[in-house]
Write a protein that holds these residues in place. Structure first.
Motif, PDB file in Angstrom:
ATOM      1  N   LEU A   1       7.830  31.753 -11.986  1.00  0.00           N
ATOM      2  CA  LEU A   1       7.271  31.121 -10.787  1.00  0.00           C
ATOM      3  C   LEU A   1       7.810  29.707 -10.670  1.00  0.00           C
ATOM      4  CD1 LEU A   1       3.549  32.216 -11.028  1.00  0.00           C
ATOM      5  CD2 LEU A   1       5.355  33.161  -9.591  1.00  0.00           C
ATOM      6  N   LYS A   2       7.982  29.273  -9.468  1.00  0.00           N
ATOM      7  CA  LYS A   2       8.452  27.901  -9.275  1.00  0.00           C
ATOM      8  C   LYS A   2       7.254  26.960  -9.207  1.00  0.00           C
ATOM      9  CE  LYS A   2      13.086  27.939  -8.640  1.00  0.00           C
ATOM     10  NZ  LYS A   2      13.105  28.668  -9.929  1.00  0.00           N
ATOM     11  N   LEU A   3       6.644  26.781 -10.355  1.00  0.00           N
ATOM     12  CA  LEU A   3       5.454  25.939 -10.400  1.00  0.00           C
ATOM     13  C   LEU A   3       5.569  24.958 -11.546  1.00  0.00           C
ATOM     14  CD1 LEU A   3       2.592  28.532  -9.848  1.00  0.00           C
ATOM     15  CD2 LEU A   3       3.440  26.809  -8.252  1.00  0.00           C
ATOM     16  N   SER A   4       4.988  23.810 -11.392  1.00  0.00           N
ATOM     17  CA  SER A   4       5.025  22.823 -12.474  1.00  0.00           C
ATOM     18  C   SER A   4       3.958  23.163 -13.506  1.00  0.00           C
ATOM     19  CB  SER A   4       4.759  21.432 -11.916  1.00  0.00           C
ATOM     20  OG  SER A   4       3.372  21.291 -11.701  1.00  0.00           O
ATOM     21  N   PRO A   5       4.149  22.667 -14.693  1.00  0.00           N
ATOM     22  CA  PRO A   5       3.137  22.866 -15.742  1.00  0.00           C
ATOM     23  C   PRO A   5       1.756  22.428 -15.284  1.00  0.00           C
ATOM     24  CG  PRO A   5       5.112  21.915 -16.674  1.00  0.00           C
ATOM     25  CD  PRO A   5       5.333  21.977 -15.194  1.00  0.00           C
ATOM     26  N   ALA A   6       1.688  21.368 -14.563  1.00  0.00           N
ATOM     27  CA  ALA A   6       0.375  20.855 -14.139  1.00  0.00           C
ATOM     28  C   ALA A   6      -0.371  21.882 -13.300  1.00  0.00           C
ATOM     29  CB  ALA A   6       0.555  19.569 -13.354  1.00  0.00           C
ATOM     30  N   THR A   7       0.339  22.475 -12.372  1.00  0.00           N
ATOM     31  CA  THR A   7      -0.283  23.508 -11.540  1.00  0.00           C
ATOM     32  C   THR A   7      -0.792  24.648 -12.405  1.00  0.00           C
ATOM     33  OG1 THR A   7       1.444  22.978  -9.969  1.00  0.00           O
ATOM     34  CG2 THR A   7       0.064  24.896  -9.498  1.00  0.00           C
ATOM     35  N   ILE A   8       0.076  25.040 -13.272  1.00  0.00           N
ATOM     36  CA  ILE A   8      -0.285  26.152 -14.152  1.00  0.00           C
ATOM     37  C   ILE A   8      -1.516  25.813 -14.982  1.00  0.00           C
ATOM     38  CG2 ILE A   8       0.529  27.464 -16.154  1.00  0.00           C
ATOM     39  CD1 ILE A   8       3.187  27.676 -14.844  1.00  0.00           C
ATOM     40  N   ARG A   9      -1.568  24.564 -15.401  1.00  0.00           N
ATOM     41  CA  ARG A   9      -2.748  24.141 -16.160  1.00  0.00           C
ATOM     42  C   ARG A   9      -4.026  24.385 -15.377  1.00  0.00           C
ATOM     43  NH1 ARG A   9       0.432  20.123 -18.509  1.00  0.00           N
ATOM     44  NH2 ARG A   9      -0.120  18.396 -17.159  1.00  0.00           N
ATOM     45  N   ASN A  10      -3.956  24.092 -14.088  1.00  0.00           N
ATOM     46  CA  ASN A  10      -5.136  24.311 -13.266  1.00  0.00           C
ATOM     47  C   ASN A  10      -5.549  25.776 -13.246  1.00  0.00           C
ATOM     48  OD1 ASN A  10      -5.506  21.636 -12.502  1.00  0.00           O
ATOM     49  ND2 ASN A  10      -3.946  21.794 -10.903  1.00  0.00           N
ATOM     50  N   VAL A  11      -4.557  26.616 -13.056  1.00  0.00           N
ATOM     51  CA  VAL A  11      -4.865  28.048 -12.989  1.00  0.00           C
ATOM     52  C   VAL A  11      -5.433  28.540 -14.321  1.00  0.00           C
ATOM     53  CG1 VAL A  11      -3.929  30.336 -12.552  1.00  0.00           C
ATOM     54  CG2 VAL A  11      -2.987  28.356 -11.352  1.00  0.00           C
ATOM     55  N   ILE A  12      -4.733  28.144 -15.386  1.00  0.00           N
ATOM     56  CA  ILE A  12      -5.154  28.579 -16.716  1.00  0.00           C
ATOM     57  C   ILE A  12      -6.573  28.092 -17.006  1.00  0.00           C
ATOM     58  CG2 ILE A  12      -4.684  28.371 -19.174  1.00  0.00           C
ATOM     59  CD1 ILE A  12      -2.619  30.018 -17.866  1.00  0.00           C
ATOM     60  N   SER A  13      -6.843  26.898 -16.516  1.00  0.00           N
ATOM     61  CA  SER A  13      -8.175  26.344 -16.717  1.00  0.00           C
ATOM     62  C   SER A  13      -9.231  27.258 -16.091  1.00  0.00           C
ATOM     63  CB  SER A  13      -8.212  24.944 -16.114  1.00  0.00           C
ATOM     64  OG  SER A  13      -9.518  24.491 -16.043  1.00  0.00           O
ATOM     65  N   ASP A  14      -8.895  27.810 -14.915  1.00  0.00           N
ATOM     66  CA  ASP A  14      -9.799  28.792 -14.301  1.00  0.00           C
ATOM     67  C   ASP A  14      -9.971  30.009 -15.197  1.00  0.00           C
ATOM     68  OD1 ASP A  14      -9.881  27.072 -12.206  1.00  0.00           O
ATOM     69  OD2 ASP A  14      -8.582  28.254 -10.889  1.00  0.00           O
TER      70      ASP A  14
END
Lengths: 344, 344
Positions: B37-50
Motif C-alpha cells: 500500500l502507498k501509505l506512510s508508517p504513521a497512517t498504518i500506525r493509526n490503523v493498527i492501533s484500531d
DNA sequence: TTTAGCACTCATTGAGTTGGAGTGCTAACA
DNA sequence: TGTTAGCACTCCAACTCAATGAGTGCTAAA
C-alpha cells in the motif's frame, strides 16, 4: 592405571556421591567437611589433584570444584559403590503390578512404567524375543475373497494373527487340512526351528510335487515372515528426563527423543546387553551413541527357563543414584522373568 | 465486533502473514514497506492501533511491533486466508504411500508420519472407531487348561483376538457349536448393535436356562469387552516441535510431551473434531488445554461409507503456515478415507 | 484523511565491576 | 615425609550502566 590409595578411593567415592546428590562441582573445602576424614582442604587438594591426573575427575573451569569423569564414574560403579538393599514393600508392589495375567506386551508396558515411576527417569523394556518359544498351534480360517486369516498360537500368553492374500479361494475344510498337517509337523517345536525346517521341507515337497503340502508350507512360511515383528521396545517416562538440569538443553533433548522415536539405535544398544548376565551399565559416552553422551543406561536381561528373552533398564543422566537404580533394575528383571514364567 | 474496513483487513492479513513468515513482531515501518500500500508508517500506525483496540493484535512490550492475538489469528483463518491448492505431486505421493494393503493401524501410522514429514510439525491420527463396523465372524479355539482363544473378525482388514480364562475345559467341537451359534445370530451386524443385543439376549437365555446358549453369549460378551480397546491415536514427529523457538522452553515442552503420553486430553480434544465436517482449527487457548496454549491444532475427520471413523491432524505452533497446512490435512483425510474403503 | 516530526519507552547488547568459590604453589610444621 | 596454613591467582555469576535501535503515541501541518 596406577594403584589408587585407600584414601584416594575414599575421596573419589565421597566426591562422586556428593556430586550425584547435589549436582554441583565439589571443592576441597566441601569435601573436607563432608568426607569425615580429619584432613585439611589443602591435603585433599593434593589427593584430588592426583585423581585429576589419572583422569578420574575434572573441573569444568579453573576455579570450580571437581566433577567425576566417565572413567571416575566407572571406577565408582565398579568398585566403590555400596548398593542399597531394596525395601520389601517396593518389591511387593512390583510383584503385585506384574502379577496380572496379561500378555507379554502389557507386562513390558507395566514394567517400563514401574521403572520410570520409581526412578523418576525413563524406563525401557524390550519386547520378549520369541525365537525359542514353542509353537503351539497354527490355524487357518477363510476370511473373504482370496484372504485367509492365519492364527499363530505361540503359548498360553501370546497369539499372533495375520491376514494372507492368496491366489485363489480356499474352503474351510481345505484349510483345516493344512493346519492339521502343519500342526502334526511343527507343533511343540521352537519357532526358529520351525522357520529353519520350513525352508528345507518346502524344497523337498516342491520336488515331490505334493501340491497340498506345498501350499500349506507356503502359507506357514508367509505367516512366520509376517509375524516376525522385528524386535521392539516400550518406553515410559521420557518426560521425566526433562526434569534434569544437565539434559535441559533443547538440542540435547531433541537428539535424545529422536533416538527414542527412531528406536534403531536404542535397540542396538539394548541388544548388546542381552549377552551379559546381570546388571550392565553404560556410562555417558561408553554407549558409543552421541545422543546418550550425557546419559547412563542401567540394564538387566530377563529370561524364562534360562532363555534370555529381552532386556529392561533405566535411562537417566550420568549423574544418577546408581546405588539405588541398580537394585531396582535387577529386581524388576527378576520379577518380570517370574511373571513371564508359565505358572502351572 | 465493529466492522473492519477493507484496509484494516488487508493490513491484518499482511501483518499476520509477515509474522508467520518471520516470527518477529512487525512494526509500522516494515508493514508500510511490505504491504504494498502507498501509505506512510504513521497512517498504518493509526490503523493498527484500531486493530489493537479490537483485540486482534497486541505488542509484547511497549516498543515492539505487533503480533496477532488468538482473535486475530481466528479472523485471519476464517476470512482472510488464501488457501493454496496442493501440488499434484504431493497428493500422488500420499496416495502411493497410503495405497498399500495393510491394516488400519499401519495406515494411521503412515498417515501421521506423512503429515509430520510434510509439515515439519507433529502429525496425529486417531485409530478408526469400529462401533459401526460389521462383525464378520467369531471363532473360538481351545488353547490350554481353562483357556480359550477367541478370534473376532471385524472386516477384511481387521482381526482381534483375546484369550479367555474359563472355568472348565471346553472341547474344540463344543466351542465350534458356540461360535456357529453366535455367527448365526450376529454375523454381519454392527459391533455396537451386537453389544446391545448381547445384553438383552443374555438376560433372556438365563431365564430360559439354556445352558449352552448362555455360555456362548457370556464368552462373546467377554470378548467384546476385552476387544473394546478404548480409542487411541498415533503420533509422529513430536520432535519436530522442538525446532520452534516459541515452544523451546523446556517447561512448555514437558507439559506438551506429557500430554502426548497421557493421551487422555489430546483424545478428548480430537473427539470434538469428529462432529465437524471438514477442516477444524483450534488456535492457542481455544483448545481449552493449557499445554496447547501456544499451539494450534488443524484437524479433519476421515470416514468410510459416510461413517466418520476418526480424525487426523497436525499440531504445531500458533504461528504456523495455515494456508499450507489446511489443504494438506484436508487432502490427507480424503486419501486416508479412500484407502480405508473396501476396494472390491 | 494522511503525513512528518518529535519525544518517549523499552528490550537488547556489551562493557565494566564486584564478590565468592576454588585452585595451585610455597613454605612451614609434626 | 605427610600435612597444613597462607597467599596470589583465576574464573564464573551477578550486577550495574550506558548506548543502541526499533517502534510507539501524539500533535500539528499538508
Amino acid at each position: 592405571m596406577p594403584e589408587l590409595s585407600e584414601r584416594a578411593q575414599y575421596l573419589l567415592k565421597a566426591l562422586t556421591e556428593r556430586y550425584i546428590r547435589e549436582g554441583q562441582p565439589v571443592g576441597s573445602r566441601t569435601l573436607a567437611r563432608d568426607a569425615g576424614l580429619k584432613l585439611s582442604p589443602a591435603t585433599i587438594r593434593n589427593v584430588i589433584s592426583d585423581l585429576e591426573e589419572m583422569g578420574l575427575v575434572c573441573s569444568p573451569h579453573t576455579s570450580a570444584g571437581r566433577v567425576p569423569t566417565v572413567l571416575g564414574y566407572r571406577l565408582f560403579v565398579d568398585t566403590l559403590l555400596s548398593v542399597q538393599p531394596l525395601e520389601d514393600s517396593l518389591v511387593d508392589d512390583f510383584k503385585l503390578s506384574l502379577g496380572a495375567d496379561t500378555d507379554a506386551k502389557d507386562l513390558a508396558e507395566i514394567a517400563s512404567k514401574l521403572l520410570s515411576d520409581v526412578t523418576r527417569m525413563a524406563g525401557v523394556v524390550t519386547l520378549p524375543r520369541r525365537d525359542h518359544a514353542a509353537l503351539q498351534r497354527v490355524e487357518f480360517l477363510p476370511l473373504s475373497e482370496q484372504k485367509v486369516l492365519a492364527v499363530l498360537v505361540i503359548d498360553d500368553q501370546e497369539v499372533r494373527n495375520c491376514i494372507l492374500q492368496t491366489e485363489r479361494n480356499y474352503s474351510a475344510s481345505e484349510l483345516q487340512q493344512y493346519s492339521s498337517f502343519l500342526n502334526e509337523q511343527f507343533a511343540g517345536r521352537e519357532l526358529n526351528e520351525v522357520r529353519r525346517r520350513l525352508v528345507s521341507e518346502l524344497r523337498e515337497t516342491r520336488e515331490n510335487l505334493n501340491r497340498m503340502m506345498a501350499t500349506a508350507l507356503e502359507m506357514a512360511d508367509q505367516v512366520l515372515g509376517e509375524a516376525e515383528q522385528g524386535s521392539d521396545y516400550v518406553l515410559a517416562g521420557q518426560t521425566n528426563l526433562m526434569e534434569f538440569e544437565e539434559l535441559c538443553k533443547v538440542n540435547t533433548l531433541r537428539h535424545l527423543f529422536e533416538a527414542f522415536n527412531e528406536k534403531r539405535h536404542i535397540l542396538h544398544l539394548l541388544d548388546q546387553c542381552v549377552e551379559n548376565e546381570g546388571v550392565q551399565i553404560f556410562i555417558g559416552e561408553e554407549s558409543g551413541y552421541q545422543m546418550l553422551d550425557e546419559c547412563s543406561l542401567v540394564t538387566a536381561p530377563y529370561s524364562v527357563d534360562g532363555q534370555v528373552l529381552g532386556v529392561l533398564g533405566v535411562i537417566g543422566p550420568t549423574r544418577m543414584a546408581y546405588e539405588r537404580v541398580i537394585p531396582i533394575v535387577d529386581a524388576t528383571a527378576r520379577i518380570l522373568s517370574a511373571a513371564l514364567n508359565p505358572k502351572d
